[in-house]
Design a protein around this motif. Structure first.
Motif: not given
Ligand SMILES: Nc1ncnc2c1ncn2[C@@H]1O[C@H](COP(=O)(O)OP(=O)(O)O)[C@@H](O)[C@H]1O
Ligand SMILES: [Mg+2]
Length: 381
Positions: A13-22, A172-174, A194-196, A209-215, A297-299, A302-304
């Motif tokens: 689980s990274g610095t975003s703490a958005d979930g556990i990746d396996a 990621g979060g950073i 970054a996302n944090g 919890s996050f700004d989907r697509d940067g809307a 790479c990283g979440g 997906h942020n358009r």
């Molecule tokens: N569709 C999306 N639009 C905007 N941001 C997104 C989207 N999907 C994921 N994210 C961002 O990616 C983050 C997770 O990224 P991740 O690579 O798991 O970071 P970390 O490694 O720090 O956990 C989310 O908290 C969110 O901010």
């Protein structure tokens, strides 16, 4: 030990703490092959407590700290067990789990540098009946390194191309970058937030919890006065090796700028997105030739809005998701910790001293043995 075809399971689980990746990974001639992946959500109350702790908004007494370590471990074990179940894999066929844990503090500078990841590995080994390697960062810090980033070795293995310079950008979060130079040398460091920050501001003002697509960011305008003040942060100008975390870049860091109070929340979100774009782009420009393409790479991939702004800012470089290169951008870190577990079992180093600044290569992680099958039966009274 030869282990071609053996399975390893990476958890993070990274610095975003958005979930556990396996990720379940095998290695053919040393090269990782992804067999299955799973994204596991945090229980919401646990997630909120971890985020408050990471951002210095909460303190913990020792009892609460000990319980949190075990609670996090149970979620990591749940993530591993669900991946095994969904992929029809038996625990006995997995040689080891590499568990990064959850970073709750990362202070690689100062008199007594340290980094702290929670998620008791003994609990994971006991529940999964699989050996666990954990605590990957501290040997590097003990050797004078940053303990981070640890991804560049895997980036080099998967994405380096002879005779071509490339940059891998993990949002990621950073954010961190890996510079894959045409001569085969590798550099890497955390560029900053970054996302944090985007997540935290969005949660505070939108309840999401996050700004989907940067809307949300797209609905505002960049405030150049705030942007320039944020870019004056000394971390951005530090030379590598360097690494950081949410204990530095959090809402309290933002609140130190009085201009925040005069702006509407959408303009702040737009400015935070631009802060990521500018800090990342300037780091890339300083470290790489303009011909180096950028693989994301990283979440954040997906942020358009973020990807669009990075593409504009980094021109003439080509900016693309690692998905375009056959690698799922959401699981590179989990693959890396499967690889790091394997390195530990093989007695091979996991750090790149040119990246972390460690004195020399180190075998990373502590190895926790699974209970032997004969010990699984309850004791006869
Ligand atoms: N569709 C999306 N639009 C905007 N941001 C997104 C989207 N999907 C994921 N994210 C961002 O990616 C983050 C997770 O990224 P991740 O690579 O798991 O970071 P970390 O490694 O720090 O956990 C989310 O908290 C969110 O901010
Ligand atoms: Mg994550």
């Amino acid at each position: 030990m030869t282990d071609d075809g053996a399975l390893y399971l990476g958890l993070i689980s990274g610095t975003s703490a958005d979930g556990i990746d396996a990720a379940l990974v095998s290695f053919e001639h040393g090269a990782p092959q992804v067999r299955a992946t799973h994204a596991h959500p945090w229980p919401p109350t646990l997630q909120q407590r971890m985020l408050a702790l990471m951002q210095d908004e909460a303190t913990l007494d020792l009892d609460a700290f000990g319980r949190l370590d075990v609670q996090i471990a149970h979620s990591f074990a749940d993530a591993a067990l669900q991946l095994l179940e969904r992929s029809g894999t038996s625990a006995a066929s997995v040689r080891a789990i590499g568990s990064h844990g959850q970073t709750v503090r990362h202070r690689p500078a100062g008199d007594y540098p340290f980094t702290l990841q929670l998620g008791d590995a003994s609990v994971i080994a006991e529940r999964c009946r699989i050996d666990v390697v954990a605590d990957f960062r501290r040997a590097d810090i003990a050797a004078g390194g940053q303990g981070a980033p640890l991804l560049p070795a895997l980036h080099a293995m998967l994405l380096a191309r002879e005779g071509r310079s490339r940059v891998v950008l993990n949002l990621g979060g950073i954010a961190n970058i890996t510079v894959l130079n045409a001569d085969g040398s590798v550099l890497g460091f955390d560029t900053g937030p970054a996302n944090g920050l985007l997540d935290a501001w969005c949660l505070r003002h939108r309840g999401e919890s996050f700004d989907r697509d940067g809307a949300f960011a797209s609905s505002g305008s960049v405030d150049n006065c705030l942007l320039n003040a944020l870019l004056a942060e000394p971390y951005f100008a530090l030379p590598p090796p360097k690494s950081t975390g949410r204990e530095h870049f959090h809402l309290g860091w933002l609140a130190a700028h009085p201009r925040i109070a005069t702006l509407n929340p959408a303009d702040v979100q737009a400015t935070l997105l631009e802060l990521t774009v500018r800090s990342v782009s300037e780091a890339i420009a300083r470290q790489t030739p303009p011909t180096a393409d950028v693989l994301v790479c990283g979440g954040g991939a997906h942020n358009r809005r973020l990807m669009q702004r990075l593409t504009e800012q980094l021109e003439p470089r080509v900016v693309s998701s690692t998905a375009a290169h056959g690698i799922d951008p959401d699981f590179l870190e989990a693959i890396a910790f499967a690889w790091l577990a394997r390195q530990r079992l093989l007695g091979l180093p996991g750090n790149l001293p040119a990246v972390t600044g460690a004195r020399s290569p180190r075998v990373l992680g502590a190895w926790y043995q699974a209970p032997a099958p004969s010990s699984l039966r309850p004791e006869q009274a």
